[in-house]
Design a protein around this motif. Structure first.
Motif: not given
Length: 231
Positions: A101-120
């Motif tokens: 993604v950085l190759a197309v030079q975006p202004a900014w961004g972020r990632f989706d997130v997954h919590l480390s623990g178990n359980g629904p």
């Protein structure tokens, strides 16, 4: 490379247990030329010493994520800054996606997130955090915010506040450009939810966010979040 394209800024305080895992995740990225900067906010558990072999620079700052991240940004040499919490895990598929993604030079961004623990419940919370962020254009620090260094400097960096510094920055950024929302997700520690109680923590975070949007001071919110002033 005379100047690495990416500088990873990691604010930390007493993260001797979690930090080595993050640095292990980032070792291949560092070998490709990315710059890793650890900004210690007064650890007592040997965090800076543990980091020395796995980063390019260890610097020291007054405690507070905003202050630490600004300190790291000031010494960074990359064209992009990537802010990662010390208790984050970064799959190789995630940092490879970032490089694409950085190759197309975006202004900014972020990632989706997954919590480390178990359980629904934790899986649901992680999914809801990601969805909320996609709908609002606002990200939390756990989501690995990345930004053009020139834009970060132009905006004056993070506001010097003890809580909600990530929301405040995103509110300014999204007026200029929408964030790039990336997958695969980063994995963030679920210890906050597990220690305080899952739904109790969700309720606390929503109350703090609503209070902030309605004008409550970040200092007062930090006392509620941390249970008193931080030393």
């Amino acid at each position: 490379m005379s100047a690495p394209p990416l500088s990873v800024v990691i604010p930390a305080r007493d993260e001797a247990q979690a930090l080595p895992l993050l640095l292990e995740d980032l070792a291949p990225l560092r070998a490709m030329g990315a710059e890793l900067i650890l900004v210690d906010g007064g650890s007592h558990d040997g965090t800076p010493q543990l980091a020395e072999a796995g980063v390019d620079r260890v610097i020291h700052s007054e405690p507070g994520r905003a202050r630490q991240m600004n300190a790291g940004a000031r010494v960074a040499s990359g064209r992009y800054l990537w802010f990662l919490h010390a208790d984050t895990r970064v799959p190789a598929t995630s940092w490879r996606r970032l490089l694409d993604v950085l190759a197309v030079q975006p202004a900014w961004g972020r990632f989706d997130v997954h919590l480390s623990g178990n359980g629904p419940s934790l899986r649901l919370i992680g999914s809801m955090i990601s969805l909320r962020s996609r709908l609002t254009g606002v990200a939390s620090g756990d989501q690995g915010i990345f930004i053009s260094r020139d834009l970060f400097v132009e905006l004056g960096g993070y506001a010097d506040m003890p809580l909600m510094e990530d929301l405040e920055l995103c509110r300014r950024l999204k007026r200029l450009a929408p964030p790039r929302c990336l997958r695969p997700p980063l994995v963030t520690s679920s210890r906050r939810w597990e220690q305080r109680g899952i739904w109790r923590t969700v309720w606390l975070m929503w109350r703090l966010r609503l209070s902030y949007y309605f004008g409550a001071s970040p200092e007062r919110l930090a006392q509620r979040y941390y249970g008193g002033p931080r030393s």
